[in-house]
Motif scaffolding. Structure first.
Motif: not given
Lengths: 147, 155
Positions: A33-37, A95-106
């Motif tokens: 559960a991420p906080a505040g995303l 920039e979307l990867a950074e905004r949503y803190r995505v470091s791996q896919t999927p």
């Protein structure tokens, strides 16, 4: 170093690597559960949230497991009332990867119809975790955010 | 979403993992040789492994000799892969391997013989995780570097 000692060192190296691998594998695909995303509709190119709960999948061109996960999530959304599946390609949108803190896919976000990220799954989702997260998200009462 | 606009065709993801398994075993040999004091042999083998990484990094994983072995000996005996993968991240992973083993070789040539088994151990962890767990360290770093704009994926 004595050859037997060296062999022992090799075994220790193997053991440590195996433990690291097992820890990594056990952490894959669990929901947290991420906080505040919150996801912006504009990033999806939509004008309204498609359903009460949206499964947003972040993929890249080179992610070998993403097409399979997309099929799995698509099927789940098709047979579940109130659930939709959307996919976002991060290949040319770092920039979307950074905004949503995505470091791996999927990486999968479970969004409510305010775009709040209720849960996120990093890596290929484990079926039980996915089902539990979806059920919980669909069952949750709507919260009125005054932001 | 499922089409890959890369100029390189997708590969069987089991090929690089097979290569990683061979590499992992050889890296363990380097660690062993370094630990028992066979410095020249350890350095020599590490240099060979670094050269193989360089081959994979610059010629592309598709032209790696392990890949050729995989395709001729193993793949005909296996069912077709459930999914194919883009060759860029595994090729990048070869570059990561080259850097780690290359540093070990360089330091070894400069007389820091402890660097050889240490570099081999580090490279071993990555190769082992890839072979045994399917974890691609290079793939993860690739996305982080794309995020940091250090790499731009080919348009």
């Amino acid at each position: 170093m004595d050859p037997l000692l060296a062999l022992g060192a090799l075994l220790a190296l193997l053991a440590v690597s195996t433990i690291v691998g097992l820890i990594w594998r056990s952490r894959q695909g669990r929901s947290s559960a991420p906080a505040g995303l919150r996801v912006a509709l504009a990033d999806l190119g939509e004008t309204a949230w498609p359903a009460r709960v949206t499964l947003l999948q972040f993929s890249t061109e080179w992610c070998s497991r993403c097409p399979g996960v997309a099929r799995q999530l698509g099927r789940l959304a098709a047979e579940t009332e109130g659930l939709a599946h959307r996919e976002l390609d991060l290949t040319r949108a770092p920039e979307l990867a950074e905004r949503y803190r995505v470091s791996q896919t999927p990486t999968i976000f479970l969004l409510d119809d305010y775009g709040i990220v209720r849960r996120r799954i990093d890596g290929v989702p484990r079926p039980e975790h996915l089902r539990a997260a979806v059920t919980e998200a669909l069952r949750s009462p709507h919260v009125d955010y005054s932001i | 979403m499922s089409t890959i606009p890369s100029s390189r065709s997708p590969i069987d993801p089991r090929g690089p993992r097979f290569g990683a398994a061979i590499t992992a075993v050889l890296l363990l040999v380097v660690v062993f040789l370094g630990l028992v004091g066979a410095q020249a042999a350890a350095l020599g083998l590490l240099a060979v492994l670094a050269a193989l990484f360089a081959w994979g990094a610059f010629a592309g994983i598709e032209r790696h000799p392990y890949g050729a072995i995989y395709r001729s000996l193993l793949r005909p005996r296996l069912a077709p892969p459930a999914e194919t993968e883009d060759p860029r991240p595994p090729s990048f992973a070869q570059l990561v391997g080259l850097i780690v083993t290359g540093v070990g070789v360089l330091l070894g040539l400069l007389g820091v013989s402890a660097a050889v088994p240490i570099a081999a151990a580090a490279a071993f962890v990555a190769a082992f995780l890839n072979a045994a767990f399917g974890y691609c360290l290079g793939c993860q770093i690739y996305l982080v570097l794309v995020r940091a704009r250090i790499i731009r994926p080919a348009a």
